[in-house]
Design a protein around this motif. Structure first.
Motif, PDB file in Angstrom:
ATOM      1  N   GLY A  32      44.373  40.645  43.703  1.00  0.00           N
ATOM      2  CA  GLY A  32      44.597  39.738  44.825  1.00  0.00           C
ATOM      3  C   GLY A  32      43.542  38.656  44.914  1.00  0.00           C
ATOM      4  O   GLY A  32      43.846  37.489  45.183  1.00  0.00           O
ATOM      5  N   LEU A  33      42.286  39.026  44.659  1.00  0.00           N
ATOM      6  CA  LEU A  33      41.201  38.038  44.693  1.00  0.00           C
ATOM      7  C   LEU A  33      41.350  37.017  43.580  1.00  0.00           C
ATOM      8  O   LEU A  33      41.048  35.833  43.772  1.00  0.00           O
ATOM      9  CB  LEU A  33      39.851  38.747  44.587  1.00  0.00           C
ATOM     10  N   ALA A  34      41.810  37.474  42.410  1.00  0.00           N
ATOM     11  CA  ALA A  34      42.013  36.541  41.305  1.00  0.00           C
ATOM     12  C   ALA A  34      43.090  35.524  41.662  1.00  0.00           C
ATOM     13  O   ALA A  34      42.929  34.315  41.427  1.00  0.00           O
ATOM     14  CB  ALA A  34      42.397  37.305  40.038  1.00  0.00           C
ATOM     15  N   ALA A  78      42.948  44.969  44.870  1.00  0.00           N
ATOM     16  CA  ALA A  78      42.104  43.979  45.542  1.00  0.00           C
ATOM     17  C   ALA A  78      41.588  42.941  44.555  1.00  0.00           C
ATOM     18  O   ALA A  78      41.557  41.738  44.864  1.00  0.00           O
ATOM     19  CB  ALA A  78      40.945  44.685  46.238  1.00  0.00           C
ATOM     20  N   LEU A  79      41.177  43.377  43.366  1.00  0.00           N
ATOM     21  CA  LEU A  79      40.678  42.442  42.367  1.00  0.00           C
ATOM     22  C   LEU A  79      41.785  41.499  41.889  1.00  0.00           C
ATOM     23  O   LEU A  79      41.541  40.295  41.689  1.00  0.00           O
ATOM     24  CB  LEU A  79      40.081  43.206  41.187  1.00  0.00           C
ATOM     25  N   LEU A 115      33.759  30.983  40.206  1.00  0.00           N
ATOM     26  CA  LEU A 115      34.622  32.035  40.746  1.00  0.00           C
ATOM     27  C   LEU A 115      35.060  33.001  39.646  1.00  0.00           C
ATOM     28  O   LEU A 115      35.171  34.212  39.879  1.00  0.00           O
ATOM     29  CB  LEU A 115      35.837  31.426  41.437  1.00  0.00           C
ATOM     30  N   TRP A 173      34.278  37.008  39.624  1.00  0.00           N
ATOM     31  CA  TRP A 173      35.331  38.020  39.452  1.00  0.00           C
ATOM     32  C   TRP A 173      34.993  38.962  38.294  1.00  0.00           C
ATOM     33  O   TRP A 173      35.124  40.182  38.415  1.00  0.00           O
ATOM     34  CB  TRP A 173      36.674  37.336  39.191  1.00  0.00           C
ATOM     35  N   ALA A 203      44.051  34.701  44.751  1.00  0.00           N
ATOM     36  CA  ALA A 203      43.550  33.872  45.848  1.00  0.00           C
ATOM     37  C   ALA A 203      42.570  32.827  45.338  1.00  0.00           C
ATOM     38  O   ALA A 203      42.563  31.685  45.813  1.00  0.00           O
ATOM     39  CB  ALA A 203      42.876  34.750  46.902  1.00  0.00           C
ATOM     40  N   GLY A 204      41.740  33.193  44.374  1.00  0.00           N
ATOM     41  CA  GLY A 204      40.800  32.247  43.800  1.00  0.00           C
ATOM     42  C   GLY A 204      41.506  31.094  43.118  1.00  0.00           C
ATOM     43  O   GLY A 204      41.089  29.938  43.217  1.00  0.00           O
ATOM     44  N   LEU A 257      29.640  33.281  44.135  1.00  0.00           N
ATOM     45  CA  LEU A 257      30.658  33.119  45.170  1.00  0.00           C
ATOM     46  C   LEU A 257      30.300  31.964  46.109  1.00  0.00           C
ATOM     47  O   LEU A 257      31.172  31.172  46.482  1.00  0.00           O
ATOM     48  CB  LEU A 257      30.807  34.412  45.975  1.00  0.00           C
TER      49      LEU A 257
END
Length: 253
Positions: A38-40, A35-36, A61, A65, A42-43, A102
Protein backbone atom coordinates in the motif's frame (compact mmCIF):
# COMPACT_ATOMS: atom_id res chain seq x y z
CA UNK A 1 20.37 -8.70 38.62
CA UNK A 2 17.77 -11.22 37.46
CA UNK A 3 17.19 -11.48 33.75
CA UNK A 4 13.88 -12.88 32.54
CA UNK A 5 13.29 -14.27 29.07
CA UNK A 6 9.68 -15.37 29.27
CA UNK A 7 8.52 -12.87 26.63
CA UNK A 8 11.21 -13.77 24.11
CA UNK A 9 9.14 -16.24 22.07
CA UNK A 10 6.43 -13.59 21.59
CA UNK A 11 8.78 -11.06 19.99
CA UNK A 12 7.73 -9.63 16.65
CA UNK A 13 9.62 -11.34 13.79
CA UNK A 14 9.36 -14.62 15.71
CA UNK A 15 11.81 -16.52 17.88
CA UNK A 16 15.43 -15.40 17.93
CA UNK A 17 17.28 -17.24 15.13
CA UNK A 18 20.54 -19.10 15.43
CA UNK A 19 23.30 -18.46 12.86
CA UNK A 20 22.56 -21.69 11.00
CA UNK A 21 18.89 -20.75 10.58
CA UNK A 22 19.25 -17.05 9.80
CA UNK A 23 18.68 -17.24 6.04
CA UNK A 24 15.26 -18.79 6.63
CA UNK A 25 14.20 -16.19 9.19
CA UNK A 26 12.15 -13.94 6.92
CA UNK A 27 9.10 -12.13 8.27
CA UNK A 28 5.98 -13.19 6.40
CA UNK A 29 3.47 -11.09 8.36
CA UNK A 30 0.66 -10.57 5.79
CA UNK A 31 -0.43 -7.28 7.39
CA UNK A 32 3.08 -5.89 7.07
CA UNK A 33 3.41 -7.06 3.46
CA UNK A 34 0.03 -5.49 2.63
CA UNK A 35 1.09 -2.24 4.30
CA UNK A 36 4.34 -2.11 2.33
CA UNK A 37 2.48 -2.73 -0.93
CA UNK A 38 0.00 0.00 0.00
CA UNK A 39 2.83 2.41 0.81
CA UNK A 40 4.49 1.66 -2.52
CA UNK A 41 1.26 2.45 -4.37
CA UNK A 42 0.64 5.56 -2.28
CA UNK A 43 4.19 6.75 -2.91
CA UNK A 44 3.64 6.44 -6.65
CA UNK A 45 0.39 8.42 -6.48
CA UNK A 46 2.05 11.08 -4.30
CA UNK A 47 4.93 11.43 -6.74
CA UNK A 48 2.56 11.83 -9.69
CA UNK A 49 0.54 14.50 -7.90
CA UNK A 50 3.75 16.42 -7.19
CA UNK A 51 4.56 16.31 -10.88
CA UNK A 52 7.54 14.01 -10.46
CA UNK A 53 8.01 10.51 -11.88
CA UNK A 54 6.68 7.72 -9.70
CA UNK A 55 8.22 4.53 -8.42
CA UNK A 56 11.92 3.97 -9.02
CA UNK A 57 12.30 7.51 -10.42
CA UNK A 58 11.65 8.97 -7.01
CA UNK A 59 14.93 7.95 -5.33
CA UNK A 60 14.26 9.14 -1.78
CA UNK A 61 10.88 7.42 -1.40
CA UNK A 62 12.16 4.32 -3.19
CA UNK A 63 15.17 4.19 -0.87
CA UNK A 64 12.90 4.58 2.16
CA UNK A 65 10.66 1.74 0.98
CA UNK A 66 13.61 -0.59 0.30
CA UNK A 67 15.11 0.15 3.70
CA UNK A 68 11.77 -0.47 5.43
CA UNK A 69 11.55 -3.80 3.61
CA UNK A 70 15.07 -4.70 4.72
CA UNK A 71 14.46 -3.75 8.36
CA UNK A 72 11.10 -5.46 8.83
CA UNK A 73 10.88 -8.31 6.31
CA UNK A 74 14.39 -9.68 5.77
CA UNK A 75 16.34 -11.64 8.42
CA UNK A 76 17.62 -8.31 9.77
CA UNK A 77 14.33 -8.13 11.69
CA UNK A 78 14.89 -11.54 13.28
CA UNK A 79 18.50 -10.70 14.11
CA UNK A 80 17.24 -7.75 16.15
CA UNK A 81 15.29 -10.25 18.25
CA UNK A 82 18.46 -12.23 18.95
CA UNK A 83 20.94 -9.40 19.51
CA UNK A 84 20.53 -6.02 21.15
CA UNK A 85 23.43 -4.78 19.03
CA UNK A 86 21.36 -5.51 15.92
CA UNK A 87 18.42 -3.71 17.50
CA UNK A 88 20.72 -0.70 17.87
CA UNK A 89 21.54 -0.94 14.15
CA UNK A 90 17.82 -1.28 13.37
CA UNK A 91 16.91 1.84 15.34
CA UNK A 92 19.78 3.91 13.97
CA UNK A 93 18.85 3.05 10.40
CA UNK A 94 15.24 3.85 11.24
CA UNK A 95 15.85 7.35 12.64
CA UNK A 96 19.03 8.42 10.83
CA UNK A 97 18.48 6.99 7.32
CA UNK A 98 14.84 5.98 6.79
CA UNK A 99 13.43 9.08 8.52
CA UNK A 100 15.46 11.65 6.51
CA UNK A 101 14.71 9.79 3.27
CA UNK A 102 11.00 10.05 4.04
CA UNK A 103 11.33 13.66 5.15
CA UNK A 104 13.07 14.63 1.93
CA UNK A 105 10.87 12.48 -0.31
CA UNK A 106 7.71 13.98 1.21
CA UNK A 107 8.91 17.53 0.67
CA UNK A 108 10.64 18.40 3.91
CA UNK A 109 11.86 21.78 2.69
CA UNK A 110 8.29 23.10 2.73
CA UNK A 111 7.65 22.01 6.30
CA UNK A 112 7.54 24.71 8.96
CA UNK A 113 8.56 23.83 12.47
CA UNK A 114 11.03 24.40 15.26
CA UNK A 115 14.02 22.03 14.93
CA UNK A 116 14.88 22.44 18.61
CA UNK A 117 11.44 21.28 19.79
CA UNK A 118 11.43 18.40 17.31
CA UNK A 119 14.91 17.33 18.45
CA UNK A 120 13.89 17.34 22.12
CA UNK A 121 10.74 15.26 21.52
CA UNK A 122 12.62 12.86 19.26
CA UNK A 123 15.42 12.43 21.82
CA UNK A 124 12.94 11.80 24.66
CA UNK A 125 11.19 9.11 22.63
CA UNK A 126 14.52 7.54 21.69
CA UNK A 127 15.73 7.42 25.31
CA UNK A 128 12.37 6.13 26.56
CA UNK A 129 12.38 3.10 24.27
CA UNK A 130 15.96 2.26 25.23
CA UNK A 131 15.12 2.12 28.91
CA UNK A 132 15.08 -1.58 29.94
CA UNK A 133 11.40 -1.85 30.97
CA UNK A 134 9.77 -0.22 27.90
CA UNK A 135 12.19 -2.08 25.65
CA UNK A 136 11.31 -5.43 27.19
CA UNK A 137 7.61 -4.64 26.86
CA UNK A 138 8.06 -3.86 23.16
CA UNK A 139 9.68 -7.23 22.54
CA UNK A 140 6.89 -9.11 24.31
CA UNK A 141 3.86 -7.57 22.57
CA UNK A 142 3.36 -6.80 18.89
CA UNK A 143 1.27 -3.69 19.55
CA UNK A 144 3.90 -2.17 21.82
CA UNK A 145 6.61 -3.16 19.34
CA UNK A 146 4.92 -1.19 16.57
CA UNK A 147 4.25 1.70 18.94
CA UNK A 148 8.01 1.79 19.58
CA UNK A 149 9.01 1.61 15.93
CA UNK A 150 6.40 4.03 14.60
CA UNK A 151 6.95 6.61 17.35
CA UNK A 152 10.68 6.53 16.65
CA UNK A 153 10.07 6.90 12.92
CA UNK A 154 7.38 9.58 13.18
CA UNK A 155 9.38 11.73 15.60
CA UNK A 156 12.43 11.21 13.38
CA UNK A 157 10.58 12.38 10.28
CA UNK A 158 9.35 15.42 12.21
CA UNK A 159 12.92 16.17 13.33
CA UNK A 160 14.39 15.92 9.83
CA UNK A 161 11.58 17.85 8.14
CA UNK A 162 11.85 20.66 10.68
CA UNK A 163 15.61 20.68 10.17
CA UNK A 164 15.31 20.78 6.39
CA UNK A 165 12.91 23.70 6.64
CA UNK A 166 15.63 25.71 8.42
CA UNK A 167 18.52 24.32 6.39
CA UNK A 168 19.66 27.77 5.30
CA UNK A 169 20.03 28.88 8.95
CA UNK A 170 23.46 27.35 9.48
CA UNK A 171 23.72 28.35 13.14
CA UNK A 172 20.41 26.74 14.10
CA UNK A 173 21.07 23.69 11.95
CA UNK A 174 24.57 23.16 13.33
CA UNK A 175 23.44 23.57 16.94
CA UNK A 176 20.53 21.14 16.51
CA UNK A 177 22.61 18.47 14.77
CA UNK A 178 25.53 18.80 17.18
CA UNK A 179 23.18 18.58 20.16
CA UNK A 180 21.39 15.53 18.85
CA UNK A 181 24.67 13.79 18.00
CA UNK A 182 25.92 14.52 21.53
CA UNK A 183 22.88 12.99 23.23
CA UNK A 184 23.09 9.94 20.97
CA UNK A 185 26.73 9.51 21.97
CA UNK A 186 25.84 9.93 25.64
CA UNK A 187 23.16 7.24 25.50
CA UNK A 188 25.58 4.92 23.72
CA UNK A 189 28.27 5.53 26.34
CA UNK A 190 25.85 4.85 29.21
CA UNK A 191 24.81 1.57 27.61
CA UNK A 192 28.38 0.56 26.74
CA UNK A 193 29.73 1.19 30.23
CA UNK A 194 26.83 -0.28 32.21
CA UNK A 195 28.37 -2.90 34.55
CA UNK A 196 25.52 -5.42 34.16
CA UNK A 197 23.25 -6.64 31.35
CA UNK A 198 20.18 -4.42 31.20
CA UNK A 199 18.09 -5.90 28.41
CA UNK A 200 16.37 -9.07 29.61
CA UNK A 201 14.92 -10.25 26.26
CA UNK A 202 18.42 -10.96 24.92
CA UNK A 203 19.82 -12.77 27.95
CA UNK A 204 19.42 -16.26 26.51
CA UNK A 205 19.84 -15.50 22.81
CA UNK A 206 23.31 -13.99 22.52
CA UNK A 207 25.45 -17.11 23.31
CA UNK A 208 24.47 -18.71 20.00
CA UNK A 209 26.18 -15.76 18.32
CA UNK A 210 29.36 -16.05 20.40
CA UNK A 211 28.56 -13.17 22.72
CA UNK A 212 27.52 -12.80 26.32
CA UNK A 213 24.57 -10.54 27.07
CA UNK A 214 26.96 -7.92 28.46
CA UNK A 215 29.25 -8.07 25.41
CA UNK A 216 26.26 -7.70 23.09
CA UNK A 217 25.10 -4.70 25.12
CA UNK A 218 28.55 -3.14 25.03
CA UNK A 219 28.67 -3.58 21.26
CA UNK A 220 25.26 -1.91 20.96
CA UNK A 221 26.47 1.02 23.04
CA UNK A 222 29.56 1.42 20.89
CA UNK A 223 27.40 1.37 17.74
CA UNK A 224 25.28 4.21 19.13
CA UNK A 225 28.30 6.05 20.47
CA UNK A 226 30.49 6.06 17.35
CA UNK A 227 28.71 5.08 14.07
CA UNK A 228 25.43 6.38 15.51
CA UNK A 229 26.56 9.99 15.45
CA UNK A 230 28.02 9.85 11.94
CA UNK A 231 24.78 10.53 9.99
CA UNK A 232 24.24 13.70 12.01
CA UNK A 233 27.83 14.81 11.46
CA UNK A 234 27.47 14.09 7.73
CA UNK A 235 24.28 16.19 7.69
CA UNK A 236 26.15 18.94 9.52
CA UNK A 237 28.92 18.84 6.92
CA UNK A 238 26.35 19.08 4.10
CA UNK A 239 24.70 22.05 5.77
CA UNK A 240 28.04 23.84 6.17
CA UNK A 241 28.98 23.08 2.56
CA UNK A 242 25.62 24.45 1.37
CA UNK A 243 26.11 27.60 3.45
CA UNK A 244 29.61 28.14 2.04
CA UNK A 245 28.31 27.61 -1.49
CA UNK A 246 25.61 30.22 -0.96
CA UNK A 247 28.15 32.63 0.46
CA UNK A 248 30.40 32.10 -2.55
CA UNK A 249 27.52 32.74 -4.97
CA UNK A 250 26.55 35.90 -3.08
CA UNK A 251 30.13 37.18 -3.13
CA UNK A 252 30.43 36.44 -6.86
CA UNK A 253 27.44 38.64 -7.57
Amino acid sequence: MTLMTSGQSAAYCGPAPRPDGLLAAWNGDPWLIAALIGLALAGGVFAVRRGTPAGPRNPALLGAWLLAFALFVTPLCAMAVALFSMRAVNHLLLVAVLAPLLAYGLGGRRFSGAPGAAAIVHAIIFWFWHAPAPYAAALSHDGIYWLMQLSLLASGVWFWRALMARWSDIVSTAATLAGFAAQMGLLGALIAFAPDPLYAPHAATTPAWGLTALEDQQLAGLIMWVPGVLPYLVALGLAVAAALSRSGETAAR
